[in-house]
Design a protein around this motif. Structure first.
Motif, PDB file in Angstrom:
ATOM      1  N   PRO A   1     102.869  39.528  27.685  1.00 27.75           N
ATOM      2  CA  PRO A   1     104.225  39.639  27.112  1.00 27.75           C
ATOM      3  C   PRO A   1     104.317  40.671  25.990  1.00 27.75           C
ATOM      4  O   PRO A   1     105.354  41.307  25.805  1.00 27.75           O
ATOM      5  CB  PRO A   1     104.514  38.226  26.601  1.00 27.75           C
ATOM      6  N   SER A   2     103.220  40.834  25.264  1.00 28.65           N
ATOM      7  CA  SER A   2     103.226  41.847  24.199  1.00 28.65           C
ATOM      8  C   SER A   2     103.382  43.244  24.785  1.00 28.65           C
ATOM      9  O   SER A   2     104.031  44.115  24.193  1.00 28.65           O
ATOM     10  CB  SER A   2     101.925  41.767  23.393  1.00 28.65           C
ATOM     11  N   TYR A   3     102.806  43.452  25.951  1.00 28.88           N
ATOM     12  CA  TYR A   3     102.975  44.746  26.641  1.00 28.88           C
ATOM     13  C   TYR A   3     104.451  44.966  26.964  1.00 28.88           C
ATOM     14  O   TYR A   3     104.984  46.062  26.780  1.00 28.88           O
ATOM     15  CB  TYR A   3     102.129  44.743  27.919  1.00 28.88           C
ATOM     16  N   CYS A   4     105.103  43.911  27.428  1.00 23.86           N
ATOM     17  CA  CYS A   4     106.524  44.020  27.763  1.00 23.86           C
ATOM     18  C   CYS A   4     107.369  44.298  26.524  1.00 23.86           C
ATOM     19  O   CYS A   4     108.342  45.060  26.578  1.00 23.86           O
ATOM     20  CB  CYS A   4     107.000  42.738  28.443  1.00 23.86           C
ATOM     21  N   GLU A   5     106.991  43.678  25.401  1.00 26.22           N
ATOM     22  CA  GLU A   5     107.701  43.957  24.147  1.00 26.22           C
ATOM     23  C   GLU A   5     107.486  45.411  23.730  1.00 26.22           C
ATOM     24  O   GLU A   5     108.405  46.071  23.224  1.00 26.22           O
ATOM     25  CB  GLU A   5     107.202  42.999  23.057  1.00 26.22           C
ATOM     26  N   ASN A   6     106.263  45.900  23.936  1.00 29.13           N
ATOM     27  CA  ASN A   6     105.992  47.314  23.643  1.00 29.13           C
ATOM     28  C   ASN A   6     106.846  48.227  24.509  1.00 29.13           C
ATOM     29  O   ASN A   6     107.342  49.255  24.048  1.00 29.13           O
ATOM     30  CB  ASN A   6     104.513  47.628  23.886  1.00 29.13           C
ATOM     31  N   ILE A   7     107.020  47.843  25.774  1.00 29.26           N
ATOM     32  CA  ILE A   7     107.860  48.626  26.695  1.00 29.26           C
ATOM     33  C   ILE A   7     109.296  48.665  26.177  1.00 29.26           C
ATOM     34  O   ILE A   7     109.947  49.716  26.169  1.00 29.26           O
ATOM     35  CB  ILE A   7     107.831  48.015  28.112  1.00 29.26           C
ATOM     36  N   GLN A   8     109.793  47.518  25.716  1.00 29.93           N
ATOM     37  CA  GLN A   8     111.168  47.458  25.218  1.00 29.93           C
ATOM     38  C   GLN A   8     111.335  48.320  23.968  1.00 29.93           C
ATOM     39  O   GLN A   8     112.337  49.034  23.819  1.00 29.93           O
ATOM     40  CB  GLN A   8     111.529  46.000  24.901  1.00 29.93           C
ATOM     41  N   GLU A   9     110.348  48.299  23.107  1.00 28.63           N
ATOM     42  CA  GLU A   9     110.396  49.122  21.899  1.00 28.63           C
ATOM     43  C   GLU A   9     110.357  50.605  22.266  1.00 28.63           C
ATOM     44  O   GLU A   9     111.073  51.424  21.687  1.00 28.63           O
ATOM     45  CB  GLU A   9     109.210  48.768  20.997  1.00 28.63           C
ATOM     46  N   LEU A  10     109.514  50.943  23.239  1.00 31.35           N
ATOM     47  CA  LEU A  10     109.432  52.322  23.717  1.00 31.35           C
ATOM     48  C   LEU A  10     110.767  52.770  24.300  1.00 31.35           C
ATOM     49  O   LEU A  10     111.217  53.901  24.066  1.00 31.35           O
ATOM     50  CB  LEU A  10     108.325  52.448  24.769  1.00 31.35           C
ATOM     51  N   LYS A  11     111.409  51.862  25.039  1.00 29.16           N
ATOM     52  CA  LYS A  11     112.689  52.202  25.658  1.00 29.16           C
ATOM     53  C   LYS A  11     113.729  52.502  24.580  1.00 29.16           C
ATOM     54  O   LYS A  11     114.513  53.450  24.692  1.00 29.16           O
ATOM     55  CB  LYS A  11     113.159  51.055  26.553  1.00 29.16           C
ATOM     56  N   LYS A  12     113.748  51.717  23.515  1.00 27.66           N
ATOM     57  CA  LYS A  12     114.701  51.949  22.431  1.00 27.66           C
ATOM     58  C   LYS A  12     114.435  53.291  21.750  1.00 27.66           C
ATOM     59  O   LYS A  12     115.358  54.052  21.457  1.00 27.66           O
ATOM     60  CB  LYS A  12     114.614  50.814  21.408  1.00 27.66           C
ATOM     61  N   THR A  13     113.175  53.583  21.503  1.00 28.85           N
ATOM     62  CA  THR A  13     112.841  54.872  20.883  1.00 28.85           C
ATOM     63  C   THR A  13     113.192  56.022  21.809  1.00 28.85           C
ATOM     64  O   THR A  13     113.662  57.082  21.372  1.00 28.85           O
ATOM     65  CB  THR A  13     111.336  54.923  20.529  1.00 28.85           C
ATOM     66  N   PHE A  14     112.944  55.802  23.093  1.00 34.00           N
ATOM     67  CA  PHE A  14     113.297  56.821  24.090  1.00 34.00           C
ATOM     68  C   PHE A  14     114.787  57.142  24.027  1.00 34.00           C
ATOM     69  O   PHE A  14     115.188  58.313  24.005  1.00 34.00           O
ATOM     70  CB  PHE A  14     112.904  56.329  25.484  1.00 34.00           C
ATOM     71  N   PHE A  15     115.617  56.116  23.979  1.00 42.08           N
ATOM     72  CA  PHE A  15     117.057  56.348  23.928  1.00 42.08           C
ATOM     73  C   PHE A  15     117.485  56.953  22.592  1.00 42.08           C
ATOM     74  O   PHE A  15     118.488  57.663  22.526  1.00 42.08           O
ATOM     75  CB  PHE A  15     117.824  55.060  24.213  1.00 42.08           C
ATOM     76  N   SER A  16     116.731  56.674  21.554  1.00 51.97           N
ATOM     77  CA  SER A  16     117.016  57.310  20.271  1.00 51.97           C
ATOM     78  C   SER A  16     116.829  58.819  20.388  1.00 51.97           C
ATOM     79  O   SER A  16     117.638  59.608  19.892  1.00 51.97           O
ATOM     80  CB  SER A  16     116.090  56.743  19.189  1.00 51.97           C
ATOM     81  N   HIS A  17     115.776  59.245  21.083  1.00 56.66           N
ATOM     82  CA  HIS A  17     115.555  60.670  21.335  1.00 56.66           C
ATOM     83  C   HIS A  17     116.638  61.209  22.262  1.00 56.66           C
ATOM     84  O   HIS A  17     117.189  62.288  22.032  1.00 56.66           O
ATOM     85  CB  HIS A  17     114.183  60.886  21.993  1.00 56.66           C
ATOM     86  N   ALA A  18     116.916  60.447  23.321  1.00 57.95           N
ATOM     87  CA  ALA A  18     117.839  60.927  24.362  1.00 57.95           C
ATOM     88  C   ALA A  18     119.251  61.114  23.820  1.00 57.95           C
ATOM     89  O   ALA A  18     119.983  62.002  24.267  1.00 57.95           O
ATOM     90  CB  ALA A  18     117.847  59.944  25.532  1.00 57.95           C
TER      91      ALA A  18
END
Length: 1748
Positions: A1011-1028
């Motif tokens: 589950p921690s991996y999935c939380e990391n994925i969600q955090e990455l997705k948010k940062t990704f959209f911040s860049h996008a």
């Protein structure tokens, strides 16, 4: 009704218990559709009947004992006296007393009519009190269903015992009807559940996978809690990210007010009573019952379409959850076997073989053959069956949801009757509970209620495990237990009320007690029993479970059979697979996909060799191209085969739904077909690799012998690697084959034999697949090549289908098997191949749609995310075939393509980290040098202790240190000045580095995702959209060009020099277009200012034109505001910023230049005004003299005013005499002969004999300017040592001639001959200027001088060139000023005035007509001029060929030349592009005016003349008003009238200075006369207005074409030093290099190859790739052309193979003309003509649209 702000409804049930009708359906509906808080039982006082007594019993029987707490008795009475006796009645009537006691002593009284408001309020208060006493709870459907089951059980027991019941016939309920009632109740509850989940209509209108995969704002949030309406979204979001906590979502309290209780103050005050209060609050606060987690999962499953179901089940499997195997429909109870949902699931495990060696297996679950253990229960049990199974399969993970899991409750609705399946997969270790893969099935609910499911499980199971409280022959399950016990199949009985340990009752029959026993002990016993059962089976007859065999059972619905699309797709895919039958997997691609095999790989090698060769010999280059052409032809003639033919046919004939099923089925069946062989080959490869490693270790000790062995083993390893490559066969290879079919057909430009459609439709097929969510191969991993033609064609079709949408490109780089694809799949719910055995080969791109909601919320500017997944760097299979160069190539390509690149790092191996970082840093450095600015993020996967902040900080520090080191190393290779990574790319070490937990929570194969991996994925997705959110992404068109540009540059190996940034070029062209608009806006404004000032100068109202006044009037602020908005708001503002300052300077310079030019022009008019005044004054004097004399004649002939003939005769005679007199006083203006004047000048001043004139050549059509060169200064021999030097000299002289010609044109226009007349000194001035320019040119750094005839030819040619302009202007001057001509034109007007005099008209009337005659010419000039300016503006905006930037104008010029096919015009275009542009503009303007004359030009002219007429009449009216009010005279009227028109018309009081004003005193009459005659003048002007008169009556400078020529020629005119193509930059004296979209063949300038007399056949872009040499005083390599300095250093020529088909067509079409013109042929013409002859004129013109 309302009570305490709440709404109440009342349902009348009076008499219901007495009816004989079937009331079950009615009561069922009543309970399920209402929230009942009280039942009021109405009884008539003093008349308690038997029916009344039975009523309460009926309530209990139908609604259960639980209803009594909600019942209140209401006694009705006839009169108040009657109500007073109730106590007495109760005492007298024991039955009544028992009735009240049964209802908790609750009763109330009211009148029979129930019309007493007070009684009704009391009743409502009592009901409210009852609600409070019941703790705010109502009678629920669960209570009713419980009563229903009790009745059912009673009925069953009654039938079994055979005894008669005491309930009588009224209590006898049919069993089937009870079941129906139960189902109806369940239906209501399920509908209510669906409604709560916002899925009410979704059972029929399915949830689609495409909608779920679309990115929404909700998907960016991490939800531990959510509202009920968001449960579905949250569940799916977590599931797609492989987060097994998807089952444990908690809901927020949606209605807090509902859960808050209002306590009566009486209960809270006074004496406290703990027993009463505890009883009151024993159940805690009443709250909404939470939805069971499995109900959420199954609700989605029931409402999902086939593709979403499959996606769901695949993700559930990845989460190590049990999967739905048999699913009853909640509404019809039909049992479904969702076989389709299992098709994409593979299971892997390890086990020991007979040799005790560990073997690995990976198989799709639908074909896996394993034992199956089924679990089910009879009745209600205290132990959790699912928990027991979890302990067997995975103690640390709830594979099956069990009652102790978070969110579990008794309200589960959708799981009873559901069978779930899970597989135990051993790891090959001694700790494995089972040594083989085993399927476990779990039947939820009472097995006795699910007979069909039980039958299927018990028949297919290897071992049956049943849980029940005890064994009792009276139980309804007794018979079934007996049958199971008698069956040979092993049976394990688990008793919840038995405490005994495992006991084998007989062979294969076990019992285990569960009561009050240790769970671990029970699990061990159960594990032991199952293993013994399976061993027993192996010894006897193995019972094997195969998932597909479930479909053989009758009475169930198999999804694959009932879904037409699925069934059709499967049948079609199976048909294709039959064609592969009995084929060796390593031969399949070779046999069925022939286009992508050896020939394609050969073509790729040849293409790279072609691009990377020095290209010194054109023969070798042509030979290379011909070989590539032959390969394409061989590809084209290859048999397409039935396999590909069938695929293409099906794809073109199916609906979108059928197409998706077909593709998925084909993928499934292909994977099945190759998986076994691939596994074997991987095993073989691993073994051989181990041997090679051992040999490498031994090689150090026994070098010679071991080296031989190592070489042999390495060869064998390479062979296995090739077999692996050949055996890998998937959908991507079929698409790759289609791509090669398309490219081969496109190359030979004809359809392939046997192809079931036109090849041009193939890209559309792939585009549709991309839209449906399938990846498209971007780079062929096997050939290491991008099929650019195919990819760009697919993107073109994508644009046609979607529009030119914006995409944000996300690229991913990382070492092989570092989890890149897994990360992308979790981020976006994609399905890139992730198995370690089959890594992504090459690069694939996939579209992810962005919802409108998230676009608005996150302020995103793009419509899709384009995810690019790549082959891992340092791939093991490519270790011997791949090089660092290939990794660099891949990294550069995807980094250049991506708006954001994710660099994926696995583990903490410093050497691997260093390798990938050096590659990545070098790629980013290259992007920096070509002005691409992608962003990047680092994802560090599989890092332990990710929560340790200190460790993360240390990791970040080390990463940045490594990046800086790699930057310094890469800077040396790339010759780049950088000391740290931040010098290369903007990078935030805190935000742009993410640390990921390990993917698995435990050890595979049974470990679920962390589950921690999935939380990391969600955090990455948010940062990704911040860049996008900070990026505009790319339009699909831009993406198409970017792919082409990047790959072309990579092919050339010199990336930085070869990269052509199409997006930057397109952005600059857009800026040029805007610049053209801005500059035109300024010019248009200045034209209006100039016109007003010109009128004022002519009217002598101003005598100076200060430059500062023009600057203030220009009002450039609006343009600057427009510029500011463009640079700040345009989607490409990040690219535009580099040119912002320079363009602001350009606009500033342009403003100054326009002001300076206009000031100069107006001052020249001021200087010429005096001369013009003398001419005009003399003419005005004659006019006025004529008027006075005609007036005198009219007085004499007054008595003959009615005799027209006499008047006309007398006037004509008079007119001739006057004109004769004036002519004598003013000699007529003679015709001029400019050529003769020039001849005379040359003869007198230059000593050039007149005879030489006859031998002169038109210098604008001379083929070789070098013929004019006389000698070298200080050098013997011929001046031209090299063909390239000769061309350079030719270009320099041509430029000189062109510059002089342009200066002559401008000078002639400045003389204003139409106003001041011609003077021979003009020719003298031009001749002197030419002489000075030529002398200055010779004095420059030239080593040659001109022959004398150069000057003579140049002067005469210039003279001929300007002759027409001077002659035309002189004609205008003569028409306006020659007395004879002028007065011939005026005779009609003067005769009209003469008639008025004769007829005795008043002075005011005659004066009015004279004014109108004087106004006629100024009106016409003004209207024509205004219309011309208006039309110029319209043409500049709406004329397609003239309304853009210079590149667009050039394209239209080339199109027109091709359409006309006139060789001489091409020569003019080559030699004198500016002159040709002027000619083109004139033609375009003329055509536009002709086409739009009636719809635009004439209406505009009419509008202008009406506006001017209105202004004149307003001036006349004001003058009349002023004179009438001030008692002024006619002179005052005239002065006022002229003053008001001083900036509108060229009209002065002096024009009437000689006209008699005597007798003009009726100014109102004067105004009326002017009004009337002005209309006539206006009509006459409009009548004469036509396409012929419009341009003729305009001065040269006022013509639309000349205005536009002046505007459009303010651009760059520098020509390419190789091919003479003119720079297409719209800005004159622009910053940066010169460039053109496409160069020409250099031979079109007459340029020859050295040591040959053949014209060059190279395109510049190809030439500068090579090591060919050119000479400009010294020799230079073409590839280093900038080193030659001067103009060479100012040109940016991208080295590539871009060759515009247009010029190939031109050379072939006009080959004979060119041969005659240059007296030379093209080099290697016999060879190149074959290819160049393929292009038609239409294709040539189309290529302009495609490439420019």
């Amino acid at each position: 009704m309302k009570k305490s702000g709440h709404c109440f409804s009342v349902t009348n049930l009076i008499g219901l218990h007495e009816t004989a009708l079937d009331l079950d359906a009615l009561t069922d509906k009543l309970v399920n559709e209402n929230e009942i808080i009280a039942f009021i039982f109405v009884v008539r006082l003093s008349q308690l009947t038997d029916s009344d007594k039975m009523g309460i019993e009926w309530f209990q029987r139908v609604f259960g004992d639980g209803i009594l707490q909600f019942v209140m008795i209401l006694f009705t009475y006839e009169s108040h006296e009657e109500s007073d006796s109730i106590i007495d009645d109760l005492k007298k009537n024991s039955a009544l007393e028992r009735l009240i006691e049964k209802c908790g002593g609750r009763y109330h009284t009211c009148s029979k009519n129930m019309n007493n408001q007070s009684e009704m309020r009391d009743l409502m208060n009592r009901i409210e009190q009852l609600f409070i006493e019941n703790k705010l709870q109502s009678y629920t459907s669960e209570m009713y269903n419980s009563a229903l089951r009790q009745r059912e059980d009673l009925q069953k027991s009654t039938r079994q015992s055979g005894k008669n019941t005491d309930l009588g016939e009224t209590q006898s309920i049919d069993h089937a009807r009870l079941n129906q009632i139960k189902r109806n109740g369940m239906k209501k509850e399920v509908k209510h559940l669906f409604k709560r989940l916002h899925l009410y209509n979704r059972h029929s209108c399915k949830l689609r996978a495409a909608d779920v995969l679309q990115l929404t704002a909700h998907s960016l949030q991490f939800h531990e809690f959510c509202a009920e309406e968001d449960l579905i979204q949250t569940f799916l979001q977590k599931l797609l990210m492989m987060n097994y906590r998807a089952r444990y979502i908690k809901t927020k309290e949606t209605n807090k007010q509902h859960g808050r209780r209002q306590i009566n103050n009486d209960l809270c005050n006074g004496d406290a009573n703990i027993f009463r209060d505890m009883s009151l609050f024993s159940q805690g606060k009443s709250k909404k019952v939470a939805i069971h987690p499995m109900d959420v999962q199954m609700a989605v499953f029931h409402c999902a379409d086939s593709f979403l179901k499959q996606l769901m089940v695949t993700k559930l499997s990845q989460c190590q959850y049990a999967l739905p195997l048999l699913v009853p429909d909640p509404f019809t109870q039909e049992i479904e076997f969702p076989l389709w949902t299992f098709r994409q699931i593979n299971k892997s495990w390890k086990m020991k073989d007979v040799k005790n060696e560990i073997i690995s297996k990976i198989q799709p679950v639908w074909k896996t053959e394993t034992p199956m253990v089924s679990f089910f229960r009879f009745g209600s049990v205290s132990s959790s069956k699912s928990q027991l199974m979890n302990n067997l399969i995975n103690e640390k993970h709830n594979t099956f949801f069990q009652r102790h899991c978070t969110g579990s409750s008794k309200t589960r609705l959708l799981m009873d009757g559901v069978v779930e399946i899970a597989w135990y997969c051993p790891s090959g270790k001694d700790t494995d509970k089972f040594n083989q893969c085993i399927a476990f099935c779990n039947l939820h609910g009472d097995a006795g209620d699910s007979e069909k499911q039980l039958q299927i499980l018990t028949e297919m199971a290897s071992v049956n495990v049943v849980i029940l409280p005890r064994l009792d022959q009276k139980d309804k399950s007794a018979a079934q237990m007996q049958n199971l016990y008698k069956d040979r199949k092993p049976l394990i009985c688990l008793f919840t009320e038995d405490e005994s340990s495992v006991t084998e009752m007989r062979s294969g029959k076990y019992k285990i007690g569960l009561k009050e026993r240790n769970q671990s002990e029970i699990s061990e016993e159960l594990e032991q029993a199952i293993n013994e059962c399976l061993s027993f089976l192996s010894a006897e007859s193995p019972s094997i479970f195969r998932l597909e065999d479930v479909s053989k059972h009758s009475g169930i619905r198999v999804d694959e059979k009932y879904d037409d699309g699925c069934r059709t797709g499967k049948e079609d895919a199976q048909t294709m697979m039959k064609l592969l039958k009995d084929k060796n997997v390593t031969e399949i691609k070779k046999s069925f996909l022939s286009c992508q095999g050896k020939l394609w790989h050969q073509w790729c090698i040849k293409n790279k060799e072609l691009h990377r060769s020095q290209g010194n010999e054109i023969e070798m280059e042509i030979e290379q191209k011909q070989e590539m052409k032959k390969i394409r032809e061989k590809q084209h003639v290859l048999d397409i085969g039935e396999f590909m033919k069938f695929f293409i046919t099906e794809m073109n004939s199916q609906s979108p739904n059928e197409k998706t099923f077909f593709l998925k089925w084909l993928t499934i069946l292909l994977d099945e077909h190759t998986s076994t062989d691939l596994s074997a080959l991987h095993y073989k490869y691993d073994e051989k690799w181990s041997e090679v490693l051992k040999l490498k270790e031994s090689n150090e000790r026994f070098e010679q012998q071991m080296a031989i062995n190592l070489s042999n083993e390495q060869t064998e390893l390479d062979k296995i690697s090739e077999e692996l490559q050949a055996a890998t066969f998937g959908l991507e290879h079929i698409l790759r084959e289609i791509g090669q079919i398309y490219e081969s057909c496109q190359s030979v430009n004809k359809n392939k034999e046997g192809l079931p459609c036109n090849f041009s439709s193939l890209p559309s097929l792939a585009a549709e697949m991309m839209i449906s969510g399938f990846p498209l191969e971007l780079m062929d991993g096997d050939a290491a090549h991008v099929p650019v033609v195919w990819v760009t064609a697919v993107l073109h079709e994508l644009i046609q289908k979607l529009g030119d949408k914006r995409v944000f490109v996300l690229s991913v780089l990382g070492i092989q098997s570092s989890g890149k694809s897994t990360m992308l799949n979790a981020m976006f719910g994609l399905q890139f191949a992730v198995s370690a055995g089959r890594c992504t080969r090459g690069a694939f791109m996939q579209l992810v749609r962005v919802s409108e909601e998230i676009k608005i919320k996150e302020q995103l500017e793009f419509d899709f995310i384009l995810v690019v997944d790549t082959e891992g760097l340092r791939a093991l299979e490519l270790s011997e075939r791949s090089t660092r160069h290939q990794d660099n190539e891949m990294a550069t390509f995807v980094v250049g393509l991506g708006n954001l690149t994710l660099i994926n790092i696995f583990g903490e191996n410093p050497s691997e980290l260093q390798d990938i970082l050096q590659i990545v840093v070098q790629a980013f450095m290259r992007m920096k040098k070509v002005r691409l600015n992608p962003s990047c993020m680092f994802v560090h996967q599989n890092v332990s202790e990710v929560t340790a902040g200190e460790k993360n900080m240390e990791g970040r520090r080390r990463l940045l240190q490594t990046l800086d080191e790699m930057t310094k190393l890469a800077a040396k290779d790339e010759v780049f000045d950088a000391e740290c990574f931040n010098d290369v790319i903007t990078f935030d070490i805190q935000k742009d580095v993410k640390y990921f937990a390990q993917l698995w929570e435990g050890s595979p194969p049974m470990a679920p995702p962390n589950p921690s991996y999935c939380e990391n994925i969600q955090e990455l997705k948010k940062t990704f959209f911040s860049h996008a959110s900070k990026s505009y992404g790319l339009e699909l068109t831009q993406l198409k060009h970017r792919i082409n540009d990047l790959w072309e540059a990579l092919l050339n190996e010199r990336f930085v020099f070869s990269f052509k940034n199409a997006l930057e070029i397109a952005t600059y062209r857009k800026l040029e277009t805007e610049y053209s608009k801005w500059s035109w806006s300024l010019r248009r404004t200045m034209l209006d200012i100039e016109n007003k000032l010109y009128i004022s100068i002519e009217n002598e109202t101003i005598n100076t034109v200060p430059e500062i006044d023009l600057q203030e009037n220009l009002k450039s602020e609006e343009v600057k505001k427009s510029m500011s908005e463009f640079f700040e708001k345009d989607k490409d503002k990040d690219i535009l910023i580099q040119w912002k300052v320079s363009f602001y300077i350009k606009i500033k310079d342009l403003c100054e230049n326009i002001v300076r030019e206009t000031t100069k022009k107006l001052n020249e008019i001021l200087q010429q005004r005096e001369m013009k005044k003398r001419i005009d004054a003399q003419r005005t004097h004659h006019e006025n003299d004529l008027l006075e004399k005609s007036k005198e004649l009219a007085i004499k002939l007054k008595d003959k005013a009615n005799d027209e003939k006499i008047l006309k005769k007398e006037f004509d005679s008079f007119w001739k005499e006057c004109v004769k007199k004036f002519t004598a006083e003013t000699p007529p203006i003679k015709d001029i002969n400019v050529i003769k004047d020039m001849k005379q000048l040359l003869s007198n001043y230059e000593s050039i004999p007149v005879e030489a004139w006859k031998n002169s050549r038109d210098i604008f059509f001379v083929q070789h300017y070098s013929d004019y060169i006389q000698k070298l200064r200080g050098v013997t021999g011929h001046a031209i040592r090299s063909a390239k030097l000769k061309f350079e000299v030719e270009s320099q002289i041509k430029t000189l001639v062109s510059d002089i010609a342009q200066h002559a044109d401008k000078t002639v226009m400045s003389y204003n001959i139409s106003k001041t007349g011609y003077n021979k000194t003009y020719i003298q001035e031009l001749a002197d200027y030419i002489k000075v320019r030529v002398a200055k040119y010779e004095q420059g750094s030239r080593n040659y001088v001109f022959k004398k005839d150069f000057y003579m030819d140049l002067v005469i040619s210039i003279c001929k060139r300007i002759n027409k302009v001077i002659t035309d202007q002189h004609r205008r001057f003569r028409e306006a000023n020659d007395p004879v001509l002028y007065f011939e034109q005026k005779s009609k007007e003067y005769y009209s005035i003469f008639q008025k005099y004769c007829q005795g008209a008043t002075s005011a009337a005659i004066f009015g007509e004279i004014i109108c005659q004087k106004l006629k010419e100024p009106i016409q000039k003004s209207v024509y001029k205004d219309t011309a300016r208006d039309m110029t503006n319209e043409i500049q905006i709406n004329c397609e060929s003239l309304n853009g930037n210079r590149s667009k104008l050039e394209k239209h010029i080339l199109k027109r030349l091709a359409e006309q096919e006139e060789f001489e015009k091409y020569i003019t275009y080559f030699n004198y592009p500016r002159d040709h542009l002027k000619s083109f503009v004139r033609d375009e303007v003329s055509q536009f005016i002709t086409d739009k004359f009636e719809v635009s030009v004439r209406p505009k002219m009419k509008e202008n003349i009406e506006l001017l007429q209105q202004k004149i009449m307003e001036a006349a009216h004001r003058a009349t008003t002023v004179v009438n009010t001030t008692s002024g005279d006619v002179q005052k009227w005239l002065d006022n009238f002229a003053l008001q028109l001083s900036d509108v018309l060229i009209f002065s009081v002096k024009d009437l200075s000689g006209v008699s004003h005597e007798g003009v005193d009726d100014f109102n009459l004067l105004e009326d006369v002017i009004s009337k005659l002005l209309g006539s003048v206006s009509s006459e002007i409009q009548h004469k207005f036509s396409t012929e008169t419009f341009p003729v009556n305009l001065e040269e400078k006022d013509r639309p074409d000349e205005i536009l020529i002046d505007h459009l020629c303010q651009c760059c005119w520098v020509q390419c030093p190789f091919c003479a193509a003119t720079c297409t930059n719209t800005v004159e004296n622009h910053t940066g290099d010169h460039s053109v979209p496409f160069h020409r063949v250099d031979g079109l300038t007459g340029s020859c190859y050295d040591e040959t007399e053949c014209l060059g056949a190279d395109f510049c872009t190809n030439l500068v790739r090579t090591s060919k040499m050119f000479y400009t005083g010294q020799w230079f390599l073409c590839r280093e052309y900038r080193n030659a300095g001067n103009v060479y250093a100012e040109w940016n020529i991208t080295p590539d193979f871009s060759e515009l088909p247009y010029w190939k067509w031109f050379v072939y079409r006009f080959q004979e003309n060119l041969k005659n013109h240059f007296d030379k042929t093209f080099h290697m013409w016999d060879v190149i003509s074959y290819e160049w002859s393929r292009y038609s004129k239409e294709q040539a013109i189309e290529s302009l649209d495609e490439y420019i």
